[in-house]
Design an enzyme around this catalytic site. Structure first.
Site, PDB file in Angstrom:
ATOM      1  N   ARG C 105       0.815  -1.195  -0.076  1.00  0.00           N
ATOM      2  CA  ARG C 105       0.024   0.134   0.045  1.00  0.00           C
ATOM      3  C   ARG C 105       0.985   1.205  -0.128  1.00  0.00           C
ATOM      4  O   ARG C 105       2.094   1.187   0.086  1.00  0.00           O
ATOM      5  CB  ARG C 105      -0.975   0.114   1.018  1.00  0.00           C
ATOM      6  CG  ARG C 105      -0.237   0.133   2.548  1.00  0.00           C
ATOM      7  CD  ARG C 105      -1.243   0.076   3.547  1.00  0.00           C
ATOM      8  NE  ARG C 105      -0.673   0.354   5.092  1.00  0.00           N
ATOM      9  CZ  ARG C 105      -1.299   0.656   6.174  1.00  0.00           C
ATOM     10  NH1 ARG C 105      -2.573   0.544   6.309  1.00  0.00           N
ATOM     11  NH2 ARG C 105      -0.633   0.683   7.218  1.00  0.00           N
ATOM     12  N   CYS C 109       4.048   8.260  -5.464  1.00  0.00           N
ATOM     13  CA  CYS C 109       4.627   9.416  -5.115  1.00  0.00           C
ATOM     14  C   CYS C 109       3.878  10.636  -5.116  1.00  0.00           C
ATOM     15  O   CYS C 109       2.875  10.707  -5.954  1.00  0.00           O
ATOM     16  CB  CYS C 109       5.853   9.608  -6.277  1.00  0.00           C
ATOM     17  SG  CYS C 109       6.860  11.154  -6.193  1.00  0.00           S
ATOM     18  N   ASN C 143      -5.199   7.445   3.701  1.00  0.00           N
ATOM     19  CA  ASN C 143      -4.964   6.594   5.149  1.00  0.00           C
ATOM     20  C   ASN C 143      -3.646   6.939   5.661  1.00  0.00           C
ATOM     21  O   ASN C 143      -2.630   6.496   4.761  1.00  0.00           O
ATOM     22  CB  ASN C 143      -5.205   5.283   4.807  1.00  0.00           C
ATOM     23  CG  ASN C 143      -5.189   4.545   6.114  1.00  0.00           C
ATOM     24  OD1 ASN C 143      -6.029   4.580   7.038  1.00  0.00           O
ATOM     25  ND2 ASN C 143      -4.233   3.724   6.181  1.00  0.00           N
ATOM     26  N   GLU C 144      -3.403   7.566   6.639  1.00  0.00           N
ATOM     27  CA  GLU C 144      -1.944   7.698   7.275  1.00  0.00           C
ATOM     28  C   GLU C 144      -1.000   7.909   6.467  1.00  0.00           C
ATOM     29  O   GLU C 144       0.024   7.500   5.715  1.00  0.00           O
ATOM     30  CB  GLU C 144      -1.710   6.013   7.746  1.00  0.00           C
ATOM     31  CG  GLU C 144      -2.486   5.588   8.851  1.00  0.00           C
ATOM     32  CD  GLU C 144      -1.996   4.489   9.021  1.00  0.00           C
ATOM     33  OE1 GLU C 144      -1.172   3.450   8.748  1.00  0.00           O
ATOM     34  OE2 GLU C 144      -2.667   3.678  10.254  1.00  0.00           O
ATOM     35  N   GLU C 316      -8.357   4.761  14.804  1.00  0.00           N
ATOM     36  CA  GLU C 316      -7.756   3.101  14.974  1.00  0.00           C
ATOM     37  C   GLU C 316      -7.195   3.300  16.533  1.00  0.00           C
ATOM     38  O   GLU C 316      -6.005   3.773  16.680  1.00  0.00           O
ATOM     39  CB  GLU C 316      -6.814   2.994  13.827  1.00  0.00           C
ATOM     40  CG  GLU C 316      -7.319   3.246  12.557  1.00  0.00           C
ATOM     41  CD  GLU C 316      -6.226   2.741  11.508  1.00  0.00           C
ATOM     42  OE1 GLU C 316      -5.266   2.031  11.799  1.00  0.00           O
ATOM     43  OE2 GLU C 316      -6.455   2.996  10.022  1.00  0.00           O
ATOM     44  N   TRP C 324       2.750  -5.940  13.392  1.00  0.00           N
ATOM     45  CA  TRP C 324       3.657  -5.161  12.297  1.00  0.00           C
ATOM     46  C   TRP C 324       5.025  -4.787  13.227  1.00  0.00           C
ATOM     47  O   TRP C 324       5.907  -4.223  12.620  1.00  0.00           O
ATOM     48  CB  TRP C 324       3.348  -3.948  11.677  1.00  0.00           C
ATOM     49  CG  TRP C 324       2.103  -3.262  12.539  1.00  0.00           C
ATOM     50  CD1 TRP C 324       0.987  -3.017  12.504  1.00  0.00           C
ATOM     51  CD2 TRP C 324       2.675  -2.213  13.708  1.00  0.00           C
ATOM     52  NE1 TRP C 324       0.496  -2.198  13.074  1.00  0.00           N
ATOM     53  CE2 TRP C 324       1.375  -1.773  13.914  1.00  0.00           C
ATOM     54  CE3 TRP C 324       3.614  -1.701  13.934  1.00  0.00           C
ATOM     55  CZ2 TRP C 324       1.364  -0.684  15.057  1.00  0.00           C
ATOM     56  CZ3 TRP C 324       3.727  -0.415  15.096  1.00  0.00           C
ATOM     57  CH2 TRP C 324       2.380  -0.033  15.446  1.00  0.00           C
ATOM     58  N   GLU C 364      -2.123  -8.253   7.441  1.00  0.00           N
ATOM     59  CA  GLU C 364      -2.387  -8.367   8.760  1.00  0.00           C
ATOM     60  C   GLU C 364      -3.276  -9.390   9.447  1.00  0.00           C
ATOM     61  O   GLU C 364      -3.787  -8.861  10.219  1.00  0.00           O
ATOM     62  CB  GLU C 364      -3.369  -6.699   8.780  1.00  0.00           C
ATOM     63  CG  GLU C 364      -2.384  -5.547   8.433  1.00  0.00           C
ATOM     64  CD  GLU C 364      -3.215  -4.240   8.348  1.00  0.00           C
ATOM     65  OE1 GLU C 364      -4.479  -4.163   8.681  1.00  0.00           O
ATOM     66  OE2 GLU C 364      -2.608  -3.104   8.434  1.00  0.00           O
ATOM     67  N   GLN C 365      -3.150 -10.275   8.815  1.00  0.00           N
ATOM     68  CA  GLN C 365      -3.813 -11.446   9.178  1.00  0.00           C
ATOM     69  C   GLN C 365      -3.545 -11.865  10.784  1.00  0.00           C
ATOM     70  O   GLN C 365      -4.442 -12.414  11.600  1.00  0.00           O
ATOM     71  CB  GLN C 365      -3.642 -12.652   8.601  1.00  0.00           C
ATOM     72  CG  GLN C 365      -2.167 -13.145   8.289  1.00  0.00           C
ATOM     73  CD  GLN C 365      -2.062 -14.349   7.587  1.00  0.00           C
ATOM     74  OE1 GLN C 365      -2.222 -15.636   7.768  1.00  0.00           O
ATOM     75  NE2 GLN C 365      -1.953 -14.076   6.332  1.00  0.00           N
ATOM     76  N   MET C 366      -2.351 -11.385  11.397  1.00  0.00           N
ATOM     77  CA  MET C 366      -1.778 -11.325  12.580  1.00  0.00           C
ATOM     78  C   MET C 366      -2.219 -10.248  13.408  1.00  0.00           C
ATOM     79  O   MET C 366      -2.033 -10.178  14.666  1.00  0.00           O
ATOM     80  CB  MET C 366      -0.492 -11.648  12.850  1.00  0.00           C
ATOM     81  CG  MET C 366       0.046 -12.978  12.099  1.00  0.00           C
ATOM     82  SD  MET C 366      -0.832 -14.717  12.459  1.00  0.00           S
ATOM     83  CE  MET C 366       0.011 -14.757  14.350  1.00  0.00           C
ATOM     84  N   HIS C 367      -3.047  -9.158  12.977  1.00  0.00           N
ATOM     85  CA  HIS C 367      -3.324  -8.103  13.816  1.00  0.00           C
ATOM     86  C   HIS C 367      -4.868  -8.453  14.369  1.00  0.00           C
ATOM     87  O   HIS C 367      -5.749  -8.485  13.603  1.00  0.00           O
ATOM     88  CB  HIS C 367      -3.450  -7.071  12.888  1.00  0.00           C
ATOM     89  CG  HIS C 367      -3.769  -5.481  13.575  1.00  0.00           C
ATOM     90  ND1 HIS C 367      -4.754  -5.449  14.228  1.00  0.00           N
ATOM     91  CD2 HIS C 367      -2.871  -4.605  13.292  1.00  0.00           C
ATOM     92  CE1 HIS C 367      -4.526  -4.090  14.754  1.00  0.00           C
ATOM     93  NE2 HIS C 367      -3.494  -3.539  14.186  1.00  0.00           N
TER      94      HIS C 367
END
Ligand SMILES: [Zn+2]
Ligand SMILES: [Zn+2]
Ligand SMILES: [Zn+2]
Lengths: 638, 638, 638
Positions: C105, C109, C143-144, C316, C324, C364-367
């Site tokens: 993601r 630029c 986003n961010e 969030e 991460w 992000e499956q472990m988030h």
């Protein structure tokens, strides 16, 4: 088959006038095998299509006439400069996109079709000439696949081949998008040509993408390898061998091994401790001149499983200081003998030293041989000769099934390297820690692939860290004692989370509902002693907690036969786990002195002292770097 | 010649209105030299072929009229932006292949012929204009060759020039293949155009290949340099100077120095301790505001050998905090004076401070000068003025030959950087450790190149770590006390192992049959105290063991005059070795207090206290950062 | 406005059949907001120009029908694969020049005009469809920004845009050359087209060049952002939001915030402690499962200043272990509630958890989410529900001006990152250290930008490390108690040294004449306790020394209202400084127990225990991870 010794020799490095005395000296030292040829392409085919076999024929004659059996290598890991001229795009690229070019070795991309064909061509030519030559007793294909991190290549050739592999694997992009969860972050593809290699992304790529690339890369090694296998099988009946390395995990050795006859590996105990094992400075100092006491045995047991019918060799055995580790001390006197006997105790047919004489030039000029560059004997030679003498005085060492099996699964290494969740999570290290605990308890171990289905005779099976377990494995294990986990069945084969969540152990009601990675220096103490470090799982379900942490959270659950382990034990906790389970499994365990390891064969128990001080064991004093053995009846496997 | 002081000045950085007062203030502070011009190309030649000398003429007049002698620099280390437009390929490339472009300094590849010609052109133009100008008392060519790792370039220009250099050096590829041992790993070439630079290989390149590239790279610096030497020699009789750096070792300073008159160097004691010396955190804290007590003296002695007839300067002397080290503390009060006197005690003709006034802009805006950016005096100015006053009150300091010689050999640095065998093996560090031990014993030292053949007057010579010793050096050393080794004659000049193996010391029967590198924290204790660390050799032969390790293995062998040292001593072992040998050599030694160093000149003994506490010595209390001297008759050299 | 809770939800990740129950469960847990859409471009516009809004319409209906208010995100941080096909040059490049391509993601630029227009286009299309839809209560743009170091891009697009920015900023190259001091090292330009990005230089580029690039890069974010702001403003009256990150400092958040309505940020306390805060191993272990006790509050206070009229959210909120950080432990029970209440105490309108349900696939499956991948509730859900219950039982928490203001200035971060002078000098860390000291003294703090001019009601203002202070700020501060420094006004806005030198505090006669950076482990002890570390200034002038070091050098000077601090205090010295100044400023301070923090609102005092042990405070026992509050009248602001 009686164990025997060999050596790696490079006639092309030495004047012709030395060859006869070299061969005679090898025989005098008790060596019976000699490996040649695997780096000699520029001498065999100095220009494209122009061959010079005279020197090689001559070398084969000299060696064979002296009584040596020859292993001939295909020289495909060192293509000559003219090959690079012919295929300027044959090289691997690193993950940053930089070429990995000519000037050392292994300078090729496994996905380059042109070079793959050239490798097949030279194998055919060598097979045509020497395949039926009775002096050639075995063939080595290429050399140390994967050494220098050469399996993963980010070259254009690899990218194109990856797209074909994906298309063949998934059929269409919708299937791939679903399998990988590409809806996440809008990563969906509508054409296979949109899919790049998983490098040079802004943040981490999709783990499923990366795992696919790793599976592809392993497959490319197998495909590349089998071109030569096919070329040689048609031309020779001699056994085919590849020499694997230590802790090279980027390809599935079981897949490579399937098409050949004998597994072999290159064992450099002191170099490996220095360059590829996690260890505290104290531990490094303790084993500085011996190597890690479990690293060699682990690979012996692993490659015994990789070899067809358990056939395996040490193709290269460290004989003195090497050149390639950060620091290169000398082995303690006795270690060359110890390493050799340890290999035989674990079932090696042949131990072959690398190399006969230290080369006075090029990259490995500081790598010891059995002889010095000035041709004087080096310290390793006497130890090799002593082993040869000892071998001659006893019958063959015969293997017997171990009471304990440990499963090793390359795809799990790739899964957890891709999705570590904790910066220091290493599947290999987890399995080695488990293996070490078993060995410190005095147990001999067989390593098996996750495709194993025959477990008769094993009293205890351990399966730590297997990312995705085939149902058939569960069925095959039956109701013997098994320790699963941690991190078992935590992902599908596409590296996504299954529903229901793991570990899905049949008849054991336990679910891992949350995982935590813990930084170095932190731990969760366990009631009764020991701790979990690095990895901790939250276990839910009705399975009985056998060991819990100080807060009462289950760490090990089980029903007396099947156990699930929800964390990464420290050495003390491993010891408790084994002590807990062994008696039920009918295993006798007792902690060995530090540095001492034992190995049981059909009729003997061997003991190896990796320590730098003498130890007492079994009523004997075993000196530092000492090896001893005595008659022993291993427990009945039934 | 009477010692004097100078300063580096950038009139182009300041309003014209400040020049006269600057010049007057320099003179008032006792300075007599001023260096200008070395970064001013964009002001001298703002557009290609279009020159502006008015400001420079003016500046020269102002400075000279105030009574200052001028050193004029050629501005070739900072080619202007238009040069980069003209030669987009003039830049060096790093080892990964990335361009090292415009925007700071030293942005050129020594192998780029176009830019080399431009450098000659600007030298000619400056020489034409100022070569016979009596106000210009010396010339500096370029600035700090090799700073920012700029000697080794992996550019296309370097690759092409390397191929020509190889062809000129070896004649044909067969010769090169044999010299390098390219039969190893099939690295043989059939054309010089196949040979790349030794980067981007899969694993390490052939060390002979890399060493050739290092020798080539050093030669390219010399060749580049001599274009300007030739341009200026034809146009001026003033001495030519280059300002070398500390611990820049990628080119042979003796080769560069051969064509010019005066060696100079840029001495930044505190910056160097922080950014280029190995030291424990404790040692770094101890000398945080003083610098390493031996680093400056070592380079003083080294560059005295590089300068023709021993002529050398400090061209840039740290006057306060610098900007470029990881951390930049201020010198303790007194250190600027100490450093200056230390240079004079070692023979500097001139010490020139960098810089007159701290620049308020660009990369070095945080680098102290003798004056602050707001033109107030900075602390260093008073100390410089005090030295000027002290100089005026005493006769010239005259040099005398030291009783001890230490050999320094750039190619050995390249050899061991290429083939370290232990990750922390550094030739420079080995020599500096030896130098430090000699100095801690109170000895003054001359450093000599390996090409030195005149050793009359030296009572003791040390030659640690010389990779390949010319036979003529052995002959020249005669039968005076000499300590050779470790790692002496361990390789040929092509970086292969000689036969017979080294060290080949005439009349000393010793052979190094095996070497070991030892990781940090491990050591081999020596009987009687001290230890070997980092590097340990196995010595064979009939030479008498003078010092042995606890296992009885010889560490130092010798016959009372020639000694061979088979390891890297720790400080205590170095002390023992010197104590052992000095009496026979007729040298008085005694250990100095930590941080104190002495230096003997023809009639004086100087003492420098690098410590942060006062020390007692010779009946005097020398304060922290203090320097003192007294009449002293050095021992007779005969 | 009453505080409320929300959650981030990805209907496109889940079967349609789960949406209704998901919505119902959200409402049942007491959540009232749901953010959707910000990564869904590939589902909204699967092929260029071909849209699928059916699923999104459906999801909006389901969620809204359940009673949830929707925040709709523009999906511009995840352009689909077809966008990369269309603009192969749209990617950022890293500082080495490597592309940062498709596959994760933020792969764009900020300077690419084509993609900027596409981002505007999709915002218009979404605005056209949903801008007047009353179910959409707010919009999130992108986003961010800046996450994964994406502000600075060394792409060709960035280089071209930078040249235009320079031309617009400086007008001509002479002006630029003078402003940057390009006469130094002949870096002068005669055309804007000669100016490259400040990467790939031989040594550091001109700091003024680098700072200009940083200012440009921040401006490019603002410019990019405002394209979407303009698109949406014309189409909706709902508030516009961006979700910032923690310690992302490469763009000026005040500049981005100016055009939108609500600031929000993504708060991951445990991840941030692991991946972006300096801390000793002991401190990391101490707060392993809680996060740093000041990091969240600091950002709450910072983003309250960034939001228009102080409006801000947590968009969030970490609900469990993340994926991460290097290591990812679980929060202590209670921490999710504590973090939520802490945000409300600092003025958050909404706290929204990330994410509803843990995704079973992709990066992000472990988030963790509030629900597990198998849809069972995760531990965070109960804590969220408890907060919802607590909120329902009390009136809105109302903010009140704090007695202390702390100035935060993004350009100072860029200045000192560009010109650190000490390797570990970080403006952010300096300010956070100051903030931490204030909070440990029990003070509530408002953070203000350096553009703030209204200081009524503040008893004490702190302004550490501001590189260039506008005169108007001095005037606005009036004669209230202010602590300036260190490193204040040390440079101009072009990153050159001003004349006269700083800090130029009106009516305080103090000049910083020299600065020193100190390596870790070294310190300058201060008389009376505490020490300066990392940074030490030499202060001259007649201002009264309030605190001095052991050598008598002033560390803090002041006149009872204005103070200048000439160094970086350690925690003990910070405490002394606050104790010294607070009474004069009319502030009550007392040291809180370690790990405890308090925050005063209009009528309440909140206390948060970040420790892992219970603490006593205000007569109460606050458990580990506990939060409590009681009525409290903050001191009157006048
Ligand atoms: Zn090998
Ligand atoms: Zn690169
Ligand atoms: Zn310099």
């Amino acid at each position: 088959m009686k164990q025997s010794l060999g050596v790696c020799y490079y006639p092309e490095h030495w004047p012709r006038s030395m060859w006869e005395s070299d061969a005679a000296n090898m025989v005098a030292a008790g060596l019976s095998w000699v490996r040649i040829g695997e780096f000699a392409w520029s001498r065999i085919e100095p220009q494209p299509g122009s061959f010079d076999f005279a020197w090689l024929d001559d070398a084969i004659s000299v060696l064979s006439d002296a009584g040596l059996r020859i292993v001939l290598g295909t020289p495909t890991c060192t293509p000559p400069a003219w090959m690079a001229d012919k295929y300027p795009d044959m090289f691997a690229h690193d993950a940053r996109g930089h070429i990995r070019g000519f000037g050392s070795r292994r300078h090729y991309c496994f996905s380059h079709a042109g070079y793959r064909a050239e490798a097949g061509r030279i194998a055919e030519i060598l097979g045509d000439r020497y395949g039926r030559d009775p002096r050639i007793h075995a063939w080595q294909i290429d050399n140390e696949y994967g050494c220098h991190d050469t399996v993963l290549s980010w070259s254009p050739a690899a990218r194109d081949a990856f797209r074909h592999w994906l298309a063949a694997t998934y059929g269409d992009t919708d299937t791939l998008n679903t399998a990988w969860g590409n809806v996440f972050w809008s990563m969906e593809y509508s054409s296979f040509d949109q899919i790049g290699l998983p490098n040079l992304t802004v943040t981490q790529p999709n783990p499923s993408h990366e795992l696919a690339f790793r599976r592809f890369s392993s497959d490319q090694v197998v495909r590349w390898h089998e071109v030569q296998v096919d070329a040689l099988r048609a031309r020779t009946d001699a056994p085919l061998i590849h020499n694997y390395m230590g802790r090279v995990l980027d390809f599935d050795h079981f897949d490579v091994g399937r098409s050949i006859d004998i597994a072999s590996w290159d064992s450099y105990p002191i170099g490996f401790l220095s360059d590829r094992l996690e260890a505290s400075p104290e531990r490094r100092a303790q084993y500085l001149q011996q190597g890690d006491p479990d690293m060699q045995a682990f690979h012996h047991d692993l490659y015994r499983a990789v070899g067809r019918d358990g056939r395996w060799w040490v193709m290269e055995q460290q004989p003195g200081p090497v050149n390639w580790a950060p620091y290169n001390p000398a082995p303690l006197p006795g270690m060359v003998r110890l390493w050799t006997w340890e290999a035989f105790a674990h079932g090696a047919e042949v131990v072959s030293y690398f190399r006969w004489r230290q080369a006075p030039f090029a990259q490995e000029q500081m790598h010891a041989g059995l002889r010095r560059p000035d041709d004087a004997p080096a310290p390793g030679l006497d130890e090799a000769a002593r082993v040869a003498q000892e071998l001659s005085e006893m019958p063959a060492v015969e293997q017997v099934q171990a009471p304990v099996a440990l499963i090793f699964d390359y795809p799990s290494e790739w899964a957890w390297a891709t999705l570590p969740q904790g910066a220091d999570f290493s599947y290999f290290r987890l399995v080695l820690d488990c293996y070490r605990a078993l060995r410190r308890s005095g147990l001999s171990v067989d390593i098996l692939p996750s495709s194993a289905r025959a477990f008769d005779g094993y009293r205890l099976v351990l399966a730590p860290g297997i990312a995705s377990v085939p149902d058939a494995l569960f069925r095959a294990l039956g109701d013997r004692s098994v320790v699963f986990g941690p991190r078992m069945n935590a992902v599908t084969r596409e590296l996504t989370i299954p529903d229901p969540m793991g570990p899905a152990v049949p008849e054991l009601d336990v679910t891992v509902t949350r995982v935590e990675s813990l930084p170095p220096g932190t731990r969760r103490a366990v009631a009764g002693g020991g701790a979990v470090h690095r990895w901790m799982e939250t276990l839910e379900g009705s399975a009985t907690a056998v060991i819990s942490d100080l807060q009462g959270a289950a760490v090990l659950v089980g029903d007396g036969t099947a156990y699930y382990l929800g964390g990464w034990p420290d050495p003390e906790l491993w010891k408790r786990i084994i002590s807990e389970i062994a008696p039920n499994a009918g295993l006798d365990v007792s902690e060995l002195p530090p540095g001492l390891r034992i190995r049981d064969t059909k009729t003997l128990r061997f003991a190896f002292n990796y320590g730098s001080e003498a130890v007492e064991y079994n009523g004997e004093t075993i000196p530092a770097a000492g090896v001893t053995w005595w008659p022993h009846q291993p427990m009945d496997c039934a």
